[in-house]
Design an enzyme around this catalytic site. Structure first.
Site: not given
Ligand code: APR
Length: 236
Positions: A32-33, A100-101, A116, A127
């Site tokens: 996501f981020r 959620v995959d 989540h 319903c």
């Molecule tokens: N290996 C390790 N870390 C990784 C990898 C990888 N291959 N790829 C990405 N990352 C790191 C990124 O640097 C980031 O810090 O994983 C982290 C993912 O963070 P987010 O994108 O914020 O995802 P997440 O923390 O799961 O988000 C939480 O936010 O949008 C909502 O419901 C959604 O469940 C999600 C929640």
């Protein structure tokens, strides 16, 4: 640090794995981020919400149809397989995921807390009766009450599934080791779980961000590569 964490895992009588979207990027699912994440194209906070479900259903449905379609190609990677083998070997008590995959279950983990929810199962938004994925993908409505269909995902503005949360909260509190893998720890309340840990707390992430105070070990790297290294020590 890998060897130290491996020895903690070896001597642990209860280990919990907490994963986020970074656990699935190596399966081709954007997180996501980080730079290549979802938020660059669409901000989930504008579509993955109870408001969007109620007020902008066409956009809501399209967002999830796209994500479900992307899942068709996704397969668990080596890191998922290692976590499944650790559960089989009695090394892991629980995998709690924000993802959620369904990839942890696809890899073979039986004990998975979906904090989540998931987008691989569908229900009626009114319903709550279950429906098939194909119904949702074909823009069908509920066969019982004709209302909108939606994935069993926790939307922004909804409570987390009580059973999954309680299970994870209790297991984290009593765990000897908690491995936090591939999450930015930006989202409440899951980002509070590491603070509940009384055992060894390990952060495995591509970016070692700002939410890592209180961790006993931080390993910067990809989930797949770090899990392969840890597994090598555990398989000696
Ligand atoms: N290996 C390790 N870390 C990784 C990898 C990888 N291959 N790829 C990405 N990352 C790191 C990124 O640097 C980031 O810090 O994983 C982290 C993912 O963070 P987010 O994108 O914020 O995802 P997440 O923390 O799961 O988000 C939480 O936010 O949008 C909502 O419901 C959604 O469940 C999600 C929640």
């Amino acid at each position: 640090m890998i060897e130290t964490v491996a020895s903690w895992l070896q001597h642990s009588t209860s280990t919990v794995i907490l994963t986020g979207a970074g656990m699935s990027t190596e399966s081709g699912i954007p997180d996501f981020r980080s730079k290549a994440g979802w938020w660059k194209s669409v901000d989930p906070r504008t579509v993955a919400t109870v408001e969007s479900l109620a007020g902008n259903y066409a956009l809501f449905r399209e967002f999830y149809q796209l994500r479900i379609e992307a899942l068709e190609q996704a397969k668990p990677h080596k890191g998922h397989e290692i976590l499944a083998s650790w559960e089989q070997r009695g090394l892991v008590a629980l995998v709690a995921t924000q993802n959620v995959d369904g990839l942890h279950q696809l890899a073979g983990n039986k004990d998975v807390a979906e904090l989540h929810g998931n987008i691989v199962t569908i229900r009626c938004a009114k319903c709550r009766k279950p429906h098939s994925k194909s119904h949702f993908m074909e823009n069908a409505v509920c066969t019982y009450c004709m209302h909108h269909l939606r994935p069993n995902v926790v939307l922004f503005g909804e409570a987390l599934p009580q059973e999954a949360w309680n299970r994870t909260f209790n297991t984290v509190q009593s765990a000897d080791v908690v491995l936090v893998i591939g999450t930015s720890l930006e989202v409440y309340p899951v980002n509070q779980l590491p603070k509940m840990a009384k055992g060894k707390l390990v952060y495995i992430n591509l970016e070692v961000g700002t939410h890592t105070q209180g961790f006993d070990a931080m390993i910067q790297g990809t989930a797949g590569a770090v899990l392969v290294q840890l597994d090598a020590f555990l398989s000696r």
